[in-house]
Design a protein around this motif. Structure first.
Motif, PDB file in Angstrom:
ATOM      1  N   VAL A  93      36.865  78.223  32.477  1.00  0.00           N
ATOM      2  CA  VAL A  93      35.652  77.895  33.228  1.00  0.00           C
ATOM      3  C   VAL A  93      34.865  76.892  32.400  1.00  0.00           C
ATOM      4  O   VAL A  93      34.771  77.054  31.176  1.00  0.00           O
ATOM      5  N   PRO A  94      34.320  75.841  33.029  1.00  0.00           N
ATOM      6  CA  PRO A  94      33.539  74.884  32.229  1.00  0.00           C
ATOM      7  C   PRO A  94      32.306  75.552  31.616  1.00  0.00           C
ATOM      8  O   PRO A  94      31.635  76.356  32.254  1.00  0.00           O
ATOM      9  N   SER A  95      32.033  75.181  30.356  1.00  0.00           N
ATOM     10  CA  SER A  95      30.919  75.798  29.640  1.00  0.00           C
ATOM     11  C   SER A  95      29.609  75.072  29.934  1.00  0.00           C
ATOM     12  O   SER A  95      29.579  73.870  30.127  1.00  0.00           O
ATOM     13  N   LEU A  96      28.528  75.817  29.996  1.00  0.00           N
ATOM     14  CA  LEU A  96      27.208  75.224  30.236  1.00  0.00           C
ATOM     15  C   LEU A  96      26.317  75.339  29.002  1.00  0.00           C
ATOM     16  O   LEU A  96      25.109  75.163  29.073  1.00  0.00           O
ATOM     17  N   SER A  97      26.933  75.657  27.855  1.00  0.00           N
ATOM     18  CA  SER A  97      26.097  75.937  26.687  1.00  0.00           C
ATOM     19  C   SER A  97      25.399  74.693  26.156  1.00  0.00           C
ATOM     20  O   SER A  97      24.442  74.800  25.400  1.00  0.00           O
ATOM     21  N   GLN A  98      25.881  73.494  26.564  1.00  0.00           N
ATOM     22  CA  GLN A  98      25.179  72.281  26.133  1.00  0.00           C
ATOM     23  C   GLN A  98      23.889  72.081  26.925  1.00  0.00           C
ATOM     24  O   GLN A  98      22.952  71.431  26.456  1.00  0.00           O
ATOM     25  N   ILE A  99      23.880  72.638  28.152  1.00  0.00           N
ATOM     26  CA  ILE A  99      22.697  72.451  29.005  1.00  0.00           C
ATOM     27  C   ILE A  99      21.690  73.563  28.770  1.00  0.00           C
ATOM     28  O   ILE A  99      20.501  73.324  28.609  1.00  0.00           O
ATOM     29  N   TRP A 100      22.176  74.802  28.808  1.00  0.00           N
ATOM     30  CA  TRP A 100      21.322  75.944  28.481  1.00  0.00           C
ATOM     31  C   TRP A 100      21.855  76.589  27.209  1.00  0.00           C
ATOM     32  O   TRP A 100      22.953  77.176  27.238  1.00  0.00           O
ATOM     33  N   PRO A 101      21.165  76.555  26.105  1.00  0.00           N
ATOM     34  CA  PRO A 101      21.666  77.251  24.910  1.00  0.00           C
ATOM     35  C   PRO A 101      21.875  78.736  25.159  1.00  0.00           C
ATOM     36  O   PRO A 101      22.752  79.356  24.571  1.00  0.00           O
ATOM     37  N   ALA A 102      21.069  79.308  26.074  1.00  0.00           N
ATOM     38  CA  ALA A 102      21.201  80.734  26.344  1.00  0.00           C
ATOM     39  C   ALA A 102      22.545  81.067  26.976  1.00  0.00           C
ATOM     40  O   ALA A 102      23.023  82.188  26.866  1.00  0.00           O
ATOM     41  N   ALA A 103      23.162  80.095  27.625  1.00  0.00           N
ATOM     42  CA  ALA A 103      24.440  80.368  28.274  1.00  0.00           C
ATOM     43  C   ALA A 103      25.508  80.733  27.261  1.00  0.00           C
ATOM     44  O   ALA A 103      26.465  81.436  27.581  1.00  0.00           O
ATOM     45  N   SER A 104      25.335  80.266  26.028  1.00  0.00           N
ATOM     46  CA  SER A 104      26.340  80.532  25.001  1.00  0.00           C
ATOM     47  C   SER A 104      26.593  82.023  24.826  1.00  0.00           C
ATOM     48  O   SER A 104      27.734  82.461  24.729  1.00  0.00           O
ATOM     49  N   ALA A 105      25.500  82.815  24.819  1.00  0.00           N
ATOM     50  CA  ALA A 105      25.657  84.256  24.608  1.00  0.00           C
ATOM     51  C   ALA A 105      26.401  84.895  25.769  1.00  0.00           C
ATOM     52  O   ALA A 105      27.317  85.705  25.573  1.00  0.00           O
ATOM     53  N   PHE A 106      26.041  84.486  27.027  1.00  0.00           N
ATOM     54  CA  PHE A 106      26.733  85.064  28.180  1.00  0.00           C
ATOM     55  C   PHE A 106      28.212  84.712  28.152  1.00  0.00           C
ATOM     56  O   PHE A 106      29.071  85.527  28.478  1.00  0.00           O
ATOM     57  N   GLU A 107      28.497  83.488  27.760  1.00  0.00           N
ATOM     58  CA  GLU A 107      29.889  83.047  27.773  1.00  0.00           C
ATOM     59  C   GLU A 107      30.702  83.778  26.710  1.00  0.00           C
ATOM     60  O   GLU A 107      31.865  84.140  26.947  1.00  0.00           O
ATOM     61  N   ARG A 108      30.079  83.993  25.569  1.00  0.00           N
ATOM     62  CA  ARG A 108      30.799  84.754  24.535  1.00  0.00           C
ATOM     63  C   ARG A 108      31.070  86.176  24.992  1.00  0.00           C
ATOM     64  O   ARG A 108      32.135  86.737  24.742  1.00  0.00           O
ATOM     65  N   GLU A 109      30.095  86.751  25.703  1.00  0.00           N
ATOM     66  CA  GLU A 109      30.297  88.108  26.187  1.00  0.00           C
ATOM     67  C   GLU A 109      31.440  88.157  27.206  1.00  0.00           C
ATOM     68  O   GLU A 109      32.297  89.034  27.157  1.00  0.00           O
ATOM     69  N   LEU A 110      31.463  87.165  28.125  1.00  0.00           N
ATOM     70  CA  LEU A 110      32.521  87.164  29.127  1.00  0.00           C
ATOM     71  C   LEU A 110      33.875  86.937  28.480  1.00  0.00           C
ATOM     72  O   LEU A 110      34.884  87.479  28.928  1.00  0.00           O
TER      73      LEU A 110
END
Lengths: 187, 300, 187
Positions: A93-110
């Motif tokens: 899935v494409p990552s959005l952590s560059q746009i929202w830094p908070a997305a990084s945590a959700f993505e790591r959890e998933l």
């Protein structure tokens, strides 16, 4: 208000399906190739600047993960859910952590819980909740939780009898009162 | 010589028992204010014995070991320099001209030793607490020193015994009535000395779990507890001698120290805690100004 | 700051002194303020005016160095177990463990969780179990009085057992903590 958002999205993504609509709530489903584009559009031109959550559901019967980005427009008090189905095998899935830094945590959890890979997330693969997990990701529905728990943590040996007199009779002493004895004799 | 040793032992043991009892009573009073039953009055003795008998396997370097001893030594030194009962030769008293200034210095000896030891333990909370404690100490020390100097100048003596002797002509001759502003300043400075609540930024149990003694356990902690009990009795004695006319008998001593201790406890249990900068600002402004008023009055 | 040596085996002291000490230990239990699960919410009323544990000499200590009792309050995840082991080993001897709730006894309602251990006494020596889900403050006070009784009689020797059977406990702990990065001796 939400009508305007819906119309705008329908113009840009003609293939979207409407899942649910309320006065300040909109849930749409888009194609997996358009998912990141839709989320970005919502942020940049529709004012949904807050990422509340990225959630995943294991649709094992469809062979897919349903990913949902939950966005919020705080000024208008509107919530937009953008869902997309991604194939279950080697899910990327494409990552959005560059746009929202908070997305990084959700993505790591998933990544830990479902094994969904987000290339582009610089912290992918770091320990998040499960430290040093080597098994299958535990939130996948083909993961046998009970069998795993029994294998890893073991079970306390159950008692041979279910009669509490065997275990607490001496301690409590209530079982030796005349009333208790009488009841036993009656039987 | 032998009688000196005996009287030193008597003073220290009495002060220790009285300090621990005061601690137990204060825990009870706080509990009653909270609407609780409260612990036994002897709870502090039980705690002390339990701590003394716990094993310890912590090592953080030499200063870590020395700090409780520093604290207890400082407390005993203060205790021996303050007259306990006026005109009673059972108490050994290192009295000489100018002892009030040595006392002002040596009162903070224990705190400084504690700061070194707790800093050696390397725990971040200890270090935070020490930086707060030293900042606060320098602010309340100022107002307390000015108050003491005002009293000393006003009575033309630099001996604690002389200050006590000047207050023996009835209640109206007590320094709290002759130097009301200086006494008020010193009594406010008494609260942070006792780590009472509006100024309890050093121990601050909810912020920096327990402050300097975070890494201390078992025997170290028991020494520190007894050092604290001794030190609080020594401070109470000093205040009784400086502002409340000294104690002419053991009974008067116990009553006066008890009431003074209760003052700190009651204030402590109804106030929330200051932030560090609020506490220091308050201590620099209010008690210092109060003490200065009397100093200027005496000088003129 | 860690020891490289295994801890020394504790020896017995003179009897009369030991009895007095046991009385003192029983009447001055200091609890580490560390909550692992939902049960720690039941510890708060214990400190306030309704149940007031201070009348038994029980007090909360904010640092494990000064505490005697570690309360495992409810379900224990493997990630938390790692922290609990460190906290337990930093408590100075003698130390006691009290376990609350059915989760610590046999897993309780989390018996099939992928991350919650089922039998606590395989990993840490438990002196007192308090049953219930969650135990009410009365039950916890009852557990404390049982612990006091055990200490007075000199039967609360879980800490000795832990030192003597360290290899057994370490083996079990390493089995479920996947990325073991604790020092082997840390007290």
């Amino acid at each position: 208000m939400i009508d305007k958002v819906k119309k705008e999205l329908e113009i840009r993504f003609p293939l979207l399906k409407l899942v649910r609509e309320q006065h300040n709530y909109l849930h749409i489903k888009v194609d997996k190739a358009a998912a990141a584009d839709a989320v970005l559009t919502a942020k940049t031109s529709l004012g949904f600047t807050t990422l509340q959550l990225i959630s995943a559901v294991d649709r094992i019967e469809n062979g897919a993960f349903q990913l949902t980005w939950i966005l919020e427009n705080y000024d208008e008090q509107e919530i937009l859910l953008i869902s997309a189905y991604f194939p279950r095998k080697n899910c990327v899935v494409p990552s959005l952590s560059q746009i929202w830094p908070a997305a990084s945590a959700f993505e790591r959890e998933l990544f830990e819980m479902f094994g969904i890979s987000f290339p582009g997330n610089p912290r992918e693969g770091e320990d998040f909740l499960l430290e040093g997990w080597k098994d299958m990701p535990p939130m996948r529905r083909d993961f046998e939780t009970e069998e795993y728990a029994r294998r890893t943590f073991g079970e306390r040996q159950p008692r041979e009898h279910t009669d509490p007199r065997q275990y607490i009779g001496d301690v409590v002493g209530e079982w030796n009162t005349p009333m208790g004895r009488n009841r036993e004799e009656e039987k | 010589m032998l009688s000196n040793i005996m009287s030193i032992l008597l003073t220290v043991v009495t002060a220790l028992v009285w300090g621990l009892l005061l601690g137990g009573i204060s825990r009870n009073v706080t509990a009653k204010i909270h609407g609780r039953v409260g612990p036994r009055v002897t709870q502090n003795f039980i705690d002390l014995w339990k701590l003394f008998r716990k094993t310890s396997s912590i090592h953080h370097g030499g200063m870590f070991w020395m700090a409780p001893l520093f604290r207890i030594t400082g407390a005993i030194a203060v205790l021996l320099m303050v007259p306990v009962v006026v005109g009673h030769n059972i108490n050994y008293n290192m009295s000489f001209a100018g002892d009030i200034f040595l006392l002002l210095y040596i009162m903070f000896f224990g705190c400084l030793g504690m700061a070194l030891g707790a800093g050696n333990s390397g725990h971040p909370y200890s270090v935070v607490a020490i930086s707060r404690g030293l900042a606060q100490m320098s602010s309340y020390e100022l107002s307390f020193s000015i108050a003491v100097v005002a009293v000393a100048v006003g009575l033309h003596t630099l001996r604690i015994e002389g200050i006590v002797a000047a207050q023996q002509a009835g209640v109206s001759s007590w320094n709290i009535f002759r130097f009301p502003f200086a006494s008020a300043g010193a009594l406010i400075a008494f609260l942070p000395m006792q780590m009472a609540y509006p100024f309890s930024i050093v121990l601050a149990p909810q912020e920096i779990p327990i402050g300097p003694p975070t890494e201390y356990s078992s025997r170290f902690l028991s020494f520190m507890f007894s050092g604290r009990a001794l030190f609080s009795v020594a401070k109470l004695l000093l205040f009784v001698n400086l502002f409340f006319g000294g104690a002419s008998s053991w009974m008067a001593l116990f009553v006066k120290t008890f009431l003074l201790y209760m003052y700190a406890i009651v204030v402590s249990s109804v106030f929330p805690r200051f932030r560090t900068e609020q506490s220091i600002k308050f201590l620099w402004l209010v008690p210092t100004t109060l003490a200065l008023v009397d100093l200027v009055r005496v000088m003129l | 700051m860690y020891c490289n040596q295994p801890p020394k085996k504790p020896g017995d002291k003179k009897e009369v002194l030991q009895k007095i000490t046991n009385m003192a230990r029983a009447n001055s239990l200091w609890v580490t303020a560390y909550g692992t699960g939902c049960g720690s919410i039941e510890l708060r009323p214990l400190g306030t005016s309704r149940f007031d544990m201070e009348r038994f000499g029980i007090a909360m200590r904010p640092t494990p160095r000064q505490a005697d009792v570690l309360i495992i309050s409810g379900y224990l995840a493997t990630k938390t177990l790692k922290r609990v082991i460190r906290v337990y080993e930093q408590i100075q001897d003698p130390k006691y463990i009290m376990a609350l709730g059915s989760c610590t006894i046999n897993g309780g309602m989390y018996f099939d969780s992928y991350n919650t251990l089922n039998v606590l006494d395989k990993y840490l020596p438990v002196d007192v179990y308090v049953m219930g889900c969650m135990p009410r403050p009365e039950a916890i006070i009852d557990g404390f009085s049982l612990l006091m009784k055990k200490i007075k009689e000199g039967r609360a020797v879980g800490w000795k057992h832990y030192r003597e059977n360290l290899d057994y406990y370490r083996e079990n702990q390493k089995q479920i903590i996947k990325n073991w990065d604790l020092p082997d001796y840390n007290w």
